[in-house]
Design an enzyme around this catalytic site. Structure first.
Site, PDB file in Angstrom:
ATOM      1  N   LYS A 157       2.777 -15.256   4.836  1.00  0.00           N
ATOM      2  CA  LYS A 157       3.305 -16.265   3.835  1.00  0.00           C
ATOM      3  C   LYS A 157       4.902 -16.214   3.789  1.00  0.00           C
ATOM      4  CE  LYS A 157       2.041 -18.809   0.139  1.00  0.00           C
ATOM      5  NZ  LYS A 157       1.298 -20.230   0.449  1.00  0.00           N
ATOM      6  N   ASP A 177      -3.169 -18.510   2.977  1.00  0.00           N
ATOM      7  CA  ASP A 177      -4.286 -19.279   2.203  1.00  0.00           C
ATOM      8  C   ASP A 177      -4.972 -20.091   2.969  1.00  0.00           C
ATOM      9  OD1 ASP A 177      -1.763 -20.163   2.324  1.00  0.00           O
ATOM     10  OD2 ASP A 177      -1.572 -21.568   0.842  1.00  0.00           O
ATOM     11  N   ASP A 230      -6.850  -6.855   4.455  1.00  0.00           N
ATOM     12  CA  ASP A 230      -7.703  -6.161   3.437  1.00  0.00           C
ATOM     13  C   ASP A 230      -8.684  -7.312   2.948  1.00  0.00           C
ATOM     14  OD1 ASP A 230      -9.255  -4.564   1.852  1.00  0.00           O
ATOM     15  OD2 ASP A 230      -7.667  -3.810   0.507  1.00  0.00           O
ATOM     16  N   ASP A 247     -12.861  -8.382   4.514  1.00  0.00           N
ATOM     17  CA  ASP A 247     -14.091  -8.519   3.940  1.00  0.00           C
ATOM     18  C   ASP A 247     -14.867  -9.755   4.018  1.00  0.00           C
ATOM     19  OD1 ASP A 247     -13.751  -5.845   3.005  1.00  0.00           O
ATOM     20  OD2 ASP A 247     -14.339  -6.313   0.979  1.00  0.00           O
ATOM     21  N   TYR A 281       0.928  -1.354   0.024  1.00  0.00           N
ATOM     22  CA  TYR A 281       0.102  -0.112   0.190  1.00  0.00           C
ATOM     23  C   TYR A 281       0.789   1.272   0.074  1.00  0.00           C
ATOM     24  CZ  TYR A 281      -4.149  -2.744   0.485  1.00  0.00           C
ATOM     25  OH  TYR A 281      -5.071  -3.903   0.292  1.00  0.00           O
TER      26      TYR A 281
HETATM   27  P1  ATP Z   1     -16.217  -1.100  -2.807  1.00  0.00           P
HETATM   28  O1  ATP Z   1     -15.712  -1.306  -4.306  1.00  0.00           O
HETATM   29  O2  ATP Z   1     -15.658   0.246  -2.318  1.00  0.00           O
HETATM   30  O3  ATP Z   1     -15.792  -2.160  -1.769  1.00  0.00           O
HETATM   31  P2  ATP Z   1     -18.759  -1.567  -3.454  1.00  0.00           P
HETATM   32  O4  ATP Z   1     -19.959  -0.320  -3.343  1.00  0.00           O
HETATM   33  O5  ATP Z   1     -18.576  -1.900  -4.542  1.00  0.00           O
HETATM   34  O6  ATP Z   1     -17.601  -0.928  -2.670  1.00  0.00           O
HETATM   35  P3  ATP Z   1     -19.194  -3.182  -1.311  1.00  0.00           P
HETATM   36  O7  ATP Z   1     -19.325  -1.903  -0.072  1.00  0.00           O
HETATM   37  O8  ATP Z   1     -18.079  -4.027  -0.931  1.00  0.00           O
HETATM   38  O9  ATP Z   1     -19.066  -2.656  -2.700  1.00  0.00           O
HETATM   39  O10 ATP Z   1     -20.687  -3.967  -1.172  1.00  0.00           O
HETATM   40  C1  ATP Z   1     -21.198  -4.819  -1.835  1.00  0.00           C
HETATM   41  C2  ATP Z   1     -22.454  -4.726  -2.122  1.00  0.00           C
HETATM   42  O11 ATP Z   1     -23.017  -5.095  -0.808  1.00  0.00           O
HETATM   43  C3  ATP Z   1     -23.215  -3.472  -2.593  1.00  0.00           C
HETATM   44  O12 ATP Z   1     -23.124  -3.478  -3.967  1.00  0.00           O
HETATM   45  C4  ATP Z   1     -24.594  -3.498  -1.839  1.00  0.00           C
HETATM   46  O13 ATP Z   1     -25.324  -4.062  -2.580  1.00  0.00           O
HETATM   47  C5  ATP Z   1     -24.381  -4.392  -0.590  1.00  0.00           C
HETATM   48  N1  ATP Z   1     -23.927  -3.301   0.563  1.00  0.00           N
HETATM   49  C6  ATP Z   1     -22.782  -2.658   0.778  1.00  0.00           C
HETATM   50  N2  ATP Z   1     -22.990  -1.918   2.130  1.00  0.00           N
HETATM   51  C7  ATP Z   1     -24.315  -2.144   2.409  1.00  0.00           C
HETATM   52  C8  ATP Z   1     -25.049  -1.571   3.405  1.00  0.00           C
HETATM   53  N3  ATP Z   1     -24.694  -0.751   4.470  1.00  0.00           N
HETATM   54  N4  ATP Z   1     -26.343  -1.834   3.279  1.00  0.00           N
HETATM   55  C9  ATP Z   1     -26.778  -2.665   2.449  1.00  0.00           C
HETATM   56  N5  ATP Z   1     -26.203  -3.457   1.565  1.00  0.00           N
HETATM   57  C10 ATP Z   1     -24.929  -2.981   1.424  1.00  0.00           C
END
Ligand code: ATP
Length: 338
Positions: free
Chosen positions: A170, A203, A227, A231, A124
């Protein structure tokens, strides 16, 4: 004590979930008599369009002089915004708790862990080069100092919890960099006799997070692995909309949801504000502990408890959790308990 808090509303669902957080924050600071000044600091995609910078100079000035930052999700410019703030304020520890919630369906049960991710080093540092056509390299920075201070954070958390630290790395491939990270944190064990420490390759750790998450208490890892792991950890507990994160340094801290701007659901009043509300409660608790301010601490705990109570009533689930509750309805339900 008077606190100054920078608030970044962010993009996509940012203004909706931050709006919810500010309503709740304003309620508890009045109730618990916490002296807190809120300064809105534009940053992100909209700020970039208006000011030509993802973090405009005027915002950066306010952010630097704040006690803490409450940050909503940011869109395309997320990398720029978070890296500037994390590195600029040396917020070296990224803390991401993941746990199950009563009545929330989750992919896995028995999840109760914290990911402690190093926040300022690794790839990063963004030192990438194209050394000749079609040949690119990225530098990876791992230091003893950086590994030691993140290691201490992990042991301190473990002391308050189930007393186990797992170092994820790793080092069989990255013998020097991950080797330094792993060995430095292992050496710290001598100062924490009550904490058990083990290690796992990234992994295998990813697999175990899905296969047997109860194996983990505190995971400590480098920036990139952290990171990815966090998730997944958020996902297995039900929805990414539930997961808060803290970026913590020696003097300052920034709290932000793990989720992104979620443009697909923006403006529909269906975003789950839980992660943002947990961030708000956590920020007040952090201020309370740092400045020995019992009122701030209590105000933070009251938010956390109110959100947990609302979540535990099946009739208040937002769409991401299979319900029909709107963002504003969820917020009102939390407010009614405060
Ligand atoms: P990034 O690319 O920054 O990770 P993103 O908007 O593509 O962001 P995420 O935030 O990882 O994706 O979320 C993936 C999906 O999960 C979103 O497209 C949405 O449908 C759902 N999601 C994310 N946050 C929320 C929330 N607070 N409430 C409801 N649904 C959510």
């Amino acid at each position: 004590m008077k606190y100054k808090i920078s608030v970044i509303e962010g993009d996509g669902i940012g203004p909706e979930v931050v709006g919810s957080a500010l309503k709740v924050l304003s309620r508890v600071i009045t109730k618990y008599n916490v002296d807190l000044e809120i300064v809105k600091t534009p940053a992100g995609d909209d700020a970039f369009k208006k000011f030509g910078e993802a973090v405009p100079e005027s915002s950066w000035k306010e952010i630097k002089s704040s006690h803490a930052i409450l940050k909503g999700p940011v869109g395309e410019t997320a990398g720029e915004v978070v890296v500037k703030i994390r590195r600029g304020l040396d917020l070296f520890a990224n803390i991401r708790p993941a746990r199950n919630y009563p009545n929330v369906d989750s992919l896995k049960k028995n999840v109760d862990l914290i990911i402690v991710r190093e926040n300022t080093e690794d790839v990063y540092i963004r030192a990438e080069n194209e050394i000749s056509e079609g040949v690119t390299v990225a530098l990876r920075l791992i230091t003893k100092k950086g590994s030691e201070r993140i290691g201490r954070v992990a042991y301190e958390f473990a002391k308050q919890r189930r007393k186990k630290v797992t170092i994820v790395h790793k080092a069989n491939v990255l013998t020097l960099t991950d080797g330094l990270f792993k060995n430095t944190i292992k050496e710290l064990k001598a100062s924490y006799p009550e904490v058990e420490v083990d290690e796992e390759y990234i992994d295998s750790a990813v697999m175990d997070l899905v296969r047997r998450p109860e194996r983990f208490d505190v995971i400590v890892t480098t920036n990139l692995y952290g990171d990815i792991l966090s998730d997944l950890a958020a996902y297995i507990t039900g929805s990414i909309g539930l997961a808060p994160s803290g970026n913590i340094g020696e003097d300052k801290a920034m709290f932000e949801p793990v989720h992104g701007a979620a443009f697909d659901i923006a403006g529909k009043n269906i975003a789950n504000p839980t992660a943002m509300l947990f961030c708000t409660g956590w920020m007040l608790q952090w201020l309370g502990e740092k400045y020995k301010d019992e009122n701030a601490r209590k105000a933070g705990i009251s938010i956390e408890n109110a959100v947990l109570t609302v979540l535990s009533k099946k009739d208040y689930l937002t769409e991401d959790l299979g319900g029909h509750t709107k963002t504003t309805e969820f917020t009102e339900a939390v407010l009614s308990l405060l």
